[in-house]
Design a protein around this motif. Structure first.
Motif, PDB file in Angstrom:
ATOM      1  N   PRO A  41      12.335  -6.264   4.314  1.00  0.00           N
ATOM      2  CA  PRO A  41      13.267  -6.874   5.275  1.00  0.00           C
ATOM      3  C   PRO A  41      12.668  -8.102   5.979  1.00  0.00           C
ATOM      4  O   PRO A  41      13.376  -9.084   6.223  1.00  0.00           O
ATOM      5  CB  PRO A  41      13.530  -5.737   6.273  1.00  0.00           C
ATOM      6  N   VAL A  42      11.340  -8.079   6.256  1.00  0.00           N
ATOM      7  CA  VAL A  42      10.750  -9.230   6.973  1.00  0.00           C
ATOM      8  C   VAL A  42      10.881 -10.516   6.151  1.00  0.00           C
ATOM      9  O   VAL A  42      11.008 -11.608   6.722  1.00  0.00           O
ATOM     10  CB  VAL A  42       9.266  -8.944   7.364  1.00  0.00           C
ATOM     11  N   PHE A  45      14.097 -11.937   7.167  1.00  0.00           N
ATOM     12  CA  PHE A  45      14.076 -12.497   8.530  1.00  0.00           C
ATOM     13  C   PHE A  45      13.436 -13.890   8.495  1.00  0.00           C
ATOM     14  O   PHE A  45      13.948 -14.838   9.089  1.00  0.00           O
ATOM     15  CB  PHE A  45      13.246 -11.634   9.501  1.00  0.00           C
ATOM     16  N   LEU A 133       3.097  -3.350   1.814  1.00  0.00           N
ATOM     17  CA  LEU A 133       3.466  -3.511   3.238  1.00  0.00           C
ATOM     18  C   LEU A 133       4.072  -2.235   3.822  1.00  0.00           C
ATOM     19  O   LEU A 133       3.678  -1.797   4.909  1.00  0.00           O
ATOM     20  CB  LEU A 133       4.425  -4.696   3.413  1.00  0.00           C
ATOM     21  N   ALA A 158      15.249   6.720   8.808  1.00  0.00           N
ATOM     22  CA  ALA A 158      15.430   5.941   7.575  1.00  0.00           C
ATOM     23  C   ALA A 158      14.453   6.425   6.497  1.00  0.00           C
ATOM     24  O   ALA A 158      13.731   5.647   5.877  1.00  0.00           O
ATOM     25  CB  ALA A 158      15.250   4.450   7.851  1.00  0.00           C
ATOM     26  N   ALA A 160      14.754   7.417   3.579  1.00  0.00           N
ATOM     27  CA  ALA A 160      14.938   7.009   2.184  1.00  0.00           C
ATOM     28  C   ALA A 160      14.531   5.556   1.960  1.00  0.00           C
ATOM     29  O   ALA A 160      14.512   5.080   0.825  1.00  0.00           O
ATOM     30  CB  ALA A 160      16.406   7.184   1.774  1.00  0.00           C
ATOM     31  N   VAL A 163       9.670   2.022   4.174  1.00  0.00           N
ATOM     32  CA  VAL A 163       8.663   2.671   5.018  1.00  0.00           C
ATOM     33  C   VAL A 163       8.861   4.185   4.987  1.00  0.00           C
ATOM     34  O   VAL A 163       7.906   4.952   4.804  1.00  0.00           O
ATOM     35  CB  VAL A 163       8.752   2.172   6.479  1.00  0.00           C
ATOM     36  N   SER A 183      21.688   8.923   5.317  1.00  0.00           N
ATOM     37  CA  SER A 183      23.100   9.239   5.060  1.00  0.00           C
ATOM     38  C   SER A 183      23.164  10.270   3.930  1.00  0.00           C
ATOM     39  O   SER A 183      22.180  10.481   3.220  1.00  0.00           O
ATOM     40  CB  SER A 183      23.873   7.964   4.710  1.00  0.00           C
ATOM     41  N   ASN A 186      21.477  10.303   0.444  1.00  0.00           N
ATOM     42  CA  ASN A 186      20.017  10.344   0.317  1.00  0.00           C
ATOM     43  C   ASN A 186      19.407  11.712   0.624  1.00  0.00           C
ATOM     44  O   ASN A 186      18.183  11.846   0.623  1.00  0.00           O
ATOM     45  CB  ASN A 186      19.394   9.280   1.228  1.00  0.00           C
ATOM     46  N   SER A 219      12.194   3.451  13.272  1.00  0.00           N
ATOM     47  CA  SER A 219      12.509   2.165  12.654  1.00  0.00           C
ATOM     48  C   SER A 219      13.920   1.729  13.027  1.00  0.00           C
ATOM     49  O   SER A 219      14.476   0.822  12.415  1.00  0.00           O
ATOM     50  CB  SER A 219      12.383   2.284  11.131  1.00  0.00           C
ATOM     51  N   LEU A 240      10.162  -1.333  15.170  1.00  0.00           N
ATOM     52  CA  LEU A 240      11.243  -2.310  15.326  1.00  0.00           C
ATOM     53  C   LEU A 240      11.417  -2.759  16.776  1.00  0.00           C
ATOM     54  O   LEU A 240      11.277  -3.936  17.089  1.00  0.00           O
ATOM     55  CB  LEU A 240      12.560  -1.728  14.788  1.00  0.00           C
ATOM     56  N   MET A 261       4.155  -1.155  16.951  1.00  0.00           N
ATOM     57  CA  MET A 261       3.137  -1.683  16.047  1.00  0.00           C
ATOM     58  C   MET A 261       3.631  -2.845  15.198  1.00  0.00           C
ATOM     59  O   MET A 261       4.822  -3.044  15.004  1.00  0.00           O
ATOM     60  CB  MET A 261       2.624  -0.572  15.124  1.00  0.00           C
ATOM     61  N   SER A 262       2.655  -3.599  14.709  1.00  0.00           N
ATOM     62  CA  SER A 262       2.915  -4.657  13.733  1.00  0.00           C
ATOM     63  C   SER A 262       1.889  -4.467  12.620  1.00  0.00           C
ATOM     64  O   SER A 262       0.683  -4.438  12.889  1.00  0.00           O
ATOM     65  CB  SER A 262       2.747  -6.018  14.422  1.00  0.00           C
ATOM     66  N   VAL A 302      18.487  -6.321  -0.037  1.00  0.00           N
ATOM     67  CA  VAL A 302      17.631  -5.869   1.072  1.00  0.00           C
ATOM     68  C   VAL A 302      18.380  -6.005   2.401  1.00  0.00           C
ATOM     69  O   VAL A 302      18.304  -5.126   3.267  1.00  0.00           O
ATOM     70  CB  VAL A 302      16.302  -6.650   1.088  1.00  0.00           C
ATOM     71  N   THR A 307      19.276   0.078   0.934  1.00  0.00           N
ATOM     72  CA  THR A 307      18.565   0.306  -0.326  1.00  0.00           C
ATOM     73  C   THR A 307      17.692   1.557  -0.229  1.00  0.00           C
ATOM     74  O   THR A 307      17.281   1.965   0.855  1.00  0.00           O
ATOM     75  CB  THR A 307      17.679  -0.910  -0.693  1.00  0.00           C
ATOM     76  N   GLY A 309      14.127   3.405  -1.313  1.00  0.00           N
ATOM     77  CA  GLY A 309      12.767   3.072  -1.769  1.00  0.00           C
ATOM     78  C   GLY A 309      12.532   1.580  -1.709  1.00  0.00           C
ATOM     79  O   GLY A 309      12.838   0.937  -0.712  1.00  0.00           O
TER      80      GLY A 309
HETATM   81  N1  LIG Z   1       6.625  -3.549  12.788  1.00  0.00           N
HETATM   82  C1  LIG Z   1       6.205  -3.503  11.530  1.00  0.00           C
HETATM   83  O1  LIG Z   1       5.023  -3.680  11.265  1.00  0.00           O
HETATM   84  C2  LIG Z   1       7.189  -3.216  10.425  1.00  0.00           C
HETATM   85  C3  LIG Z   1       6.711  -2.962   9.129  1.00  0.00           C
HETATM   86  C4  LIG Z   1       7.635  -2.631   8.135  1.00  0.00           C
HETATM   87  C5  LIG Z   1       8.993  -2.589   8.411  1.00  0.00           C
HETATM   88  N2  LIG Z   1       9.426  -2.892   9.670  1.00  0.00           N
HETATM   89  C6  LIG Z   1      10.866  -2.831   9.994  1.00  0.00           C
HETATM   90  O2  LIG Z   1      11.258  -1.473   9.876  1.00  0.00           O
HETATM   91  C7  LIG Z   1      12.590  -1.385   9.396  1.00  0.00           C
HETATM   92  C8  LIG Z   1      12.609  -0.490   8.155  1.00  0.00           C
HETATM   93  O3  LIG Z   1      11.900  -1.147   7.108  1.00  0.00           O
HETATM   94  P1  LIG Z   1      12.100  -0.659   5.599  1.00  0.00           P
HETATM   95  O4  LIG Z   1      11.338  -1.566   4.713  1.00  0.00           O
HETATM   96  O5  LIG Z   1      11.874   0.793   5.503  1.00  0.00           O
HETATM   97  O6  LIG Z   1      13.666  -0.954   5.453  1.00  0.00           O
HETATM   98  P2  LIG Z   1      14.663  -0.591   4.276  1.00  0.00           P
HETATM   99  O7  LIG Z   1      13.920  -0.075   3.085  1.00  0.00           O
HETATM  100  O8  LIG Z   1      15.548  -1.781   4.089  1.00  0.00           O
HETATM  101  O9  LIG Z   1      15.526   0.606   4.916  1.00  0.00           O
HETATM  102  C9  LIG Z   1      16.674   0.973   4.215  1.00  0.00           C
HETATM  103  C10 LIG Z   1      16.989   2.408   4.548  1.00  0.00           C
HETATM  104  O10 LIG Z   1      17.416   2.517   5.903  1.00  0.00           O
HETATM  105  C11 LIG Z   1      18.289   3.641   5.989  1.00  0.00           C
HETATM  106  N3  LIG Z   1      19.118   3.551   7.191  1.00  0.00           N
HETATM  107  C12 LIG Z   1      19.924   2.547   7.567  1.00  0.00           C
HETATM  108  N4  LIG Z   1      20.500   2.841   8.762  1.00  0.00           N
HETATM  109  C13 LIG Z   1      20.029   4.065   9.137  1.00  0.00           C
HETATM  110  C14 LIG Z   1      20.231   4.915  10.271  1.00  0.00           C
HETATM  111  N5  LIG Z   1      21.047   4.568  11.271  1.00  0.00           N
HETATM  112  N6  LIG Z   1      19.562   6.101  10.320  1.00  0.00           N
HETATM  113  C15 LIG Z   1      18.727   6.465   9.315  1.00  0.00           C
HETATM  114  N7  LIG Z   1      18.523   5.718   8.220  1.00  0.00           N
HETATM  115  C16 LIG Z   1      19.140   4.520   8.136  1.00  0.00           C
HETATM  116  C17 LIG Z   1      19.078   3.552   4.706  1.00  0.00           C
HETATM  117  O11 LIG Z   1      19.460   4.854   4.343  1.00  0.00           O
HETATM  118  P3  LIG Z   1      21.021   5.188   4.182  1.00  0.00           P
HETATM  119  O12 LIG Z   1      21.500   4.303   3.051  1.00  0.00           O
HETATM  120  O13 LIG Z   1      21.016   6.635   3.876  1.00  0.00           O
HETATM  121  O14 LIG Z   1      21.678   4.794   5.486  1.00  0.00           O
HETATM  122  C18 LIG Z   1      18.127   2.937   3.705  1.00  0.00           C
HETATM  123  O15 LIG Z   1      17.594   3.875   2.789  1.00  0.00           O
HETATM  124  C19 LIG Z   1      13.039  -2.825   9.145  1.00  0.00           C
HETATM  125  O16 LIG Z   1      13.734  -3.282  10.282  1.00  0.00           O
HETATM  126  C20 LIG Z   1      11.732  -3.587   9.012  1.00  0.00           C
HETATM  127  O17 LIG Z   1      11.856  -4.943   9.355  1.00  0.00           O
HETATM  128  C21 LIG Z   1       8.547  -3.202  10.678  1.00  0.00           C
END
Ligand SMILES: NC(=O)c1ccc[n+]([C@@H]2O[C@H](COP(=O)([O-])OP(=O)(O)OC[C@H]3O[C@@H](n4cnc5c(N)ncnc54)[C@H](OP(=O)(O)O)[C@@H]3O)[C@@H](O)[C@H]2O)c1
Length: 315
Positions: A41-42, A45, A133, A158, A160, A163, A183, A186, A219, A240, A261-262, A302, A307, A309
């Motif tokens: 996702p980053v 952004f 990442l 989240a 599925a 992360v 949802s 998943n 997240s 987040l 965290m970052s 994305v 998505t 995984g």
């Molecule tokens: N601070 C940091 O260092 C850092 C590092 C990595 C990621 N992040 C952030 O963390 C977030 C997650 O990253 P990611 O890579 O895991 O994203 P991702 O793979 O795009 O997450 C997608 C998943 O989110 C689920 N989802 C969406 N809305 C939801 C809700 N309300 N409740 C539960 N699950 C939900 C979806 O499942 P369903 O289809 O079942 O809804 C989908 O499987 C992003 O915003 C990313 O920017 C931050």
């Protein structure tokens, strides 16, 4: 070499495949011929807003062209003169220069040797590029900041996602009781990763189902609800939301440790992830694979936020 360059911050149309010179490794860097790259996702952004270009790339934002991406798996084809850990022909993977200008969306990427680990033989380049990442984020959230212990009850939002699917497996590796949200589509996937319990966020409120978690990996933009799911003395790790003063006050009253965290590049942690992949305790789920010419569709997928995984890009 072929690379995907960002012509200016904006929509997916700002990503163009271009022919540019291959980079040259610095003294402590290796040159990797990328076999697979993962998208986060980053990336979307940074693609869309100058403020994220400046925040994530820092000084690197001055370098042109801008090349997005941080997650690679490939083969070392050249080494800087001070490199000691890797040699030509080694298969390596890692999150390169985060935060910074990673330049992963290319046929070749230079990487500091201490951001990488050897790719396990039982793991494909696609699976390895995926476990960078987001796997590091899960590791740092649970191990570095939350100090996960055997028997902890861990709520992973989240579960599925990129992360989440690593976090479930890492928490199980440490002997936690794991609850994942998602949802209904998943449910079987998350339970199949080893989660002990699944919360369908479309029909249940997680803070009603869980009120005694030791750790919440948050997240979502719901820190108040995540705090409510924690027991007194628990740990709330957000990837987040920045916590506001009111939330921090509530957390103090409940004796909850909070950390926003970052993720950061770390070769030693990559080695730990490589060990889990090699031992079969961690598996990457790659749900979609795109070529450079399909980068617009990859980013749109994305950005859907739905998505499963990881999403992979192939040079
Ligand atoms: N601070 C940091 O260092 C850092 C590092 C990595 C990621 N992040 C952030 O963390 C977030 C997650 O990253 P990611 O890579 O895991 O994203 P991702 O793979 O795009 O997450 C997608 C998943 O989110 C689920 N989802 C969406 N809305 C939801 C809700 N309300 N409740 C539960 N699950 C939900 C979806 O499942 P369903 O289809 O079942 O809804 C989908 O499987 C992003 O915003 C990313 O920017 C931050």
């Amino acid at each position: 070499m072929k690379a995907i360059i960002l012509t200016e911050p904006g929509g997916v149309d700002k990503l163009k495949v271009a022919e540019i010179p291959a980079p040259v490794p610095g003294d402590h860097e290796v040159l990797i011929q990328n076999k697979a790259i993962s998208i986060n996702p980053v990336d979307t952004f940074v693609r869309s807003r100058q403020q994220y270009v400046d925040y994530v790339l820092g000084e690197g934002a001055k370098e042109k062209p801008i090349i997005l991406g941080w997650d690679v798996s490939g083969v070392v084809v050249d080494t800087g003169k001070a490199v000691t850990r890797f040699k030509k022909g080694d298969e390596v993977f890692g999150m390169v220069k985060f935060k910074g200008h990673g330049k992963a969306y290319a046929e070749y990427t230079t990487a500091p040797e201490d951001h990488l680990a050897l790719k396990p033989a039982n793991t494909t380049h696609e699976e390895a590029a995926a476990a960078t990442l987001t796997a590091l984020t899960a590791w740092q959230a649970l191990v570095t900041y939350a100090r996960i212990q055997k028997g902890d009850k861990v709520l992973i939002h989240a579960a599925a996602g990129g992360v989440g699917h690593y976090a479930v497996q890492i928490a199980k590796h440490f002997g936690a009781f794991v609850i994942g949200t998602g949802s209904p589509k998943n449910k079987e996937f998350v339970l199949g990763l080893g989660a002990d319990q699944f919360i369908d966020y479309t029909t249940e409120r997680f803070e009603v189902v869980v009120t005694d978690a030791d750790i919440v990996l948050d997240s979502l933009d719901e820190p108040g609800r995540s705090l409510a799911a924690l027991k007194k003395g628990g740990r709330l790790i957000s990837i987040l939301t920045q916590f506001d003063d009111a939330l921090l006050e509530q957390a103090r009253a409940k004796d909850v440790y909070t950390y926003r965290m970052s993720v950061y590049s770390d070769g030693e942690q990559m080695k730990a992830i490589a060990g889990l992949l090699a031992g079969g305790e961690l598996r990457s789920h790659v749900s979609e694979t795109y070529t450079f010419d399909q980068i617009a569709a990859a980013h749109q997928s994305v950005e859907s936020g739905r998505t499963r995984g990881k999403i992979i890009l192939k040079p």
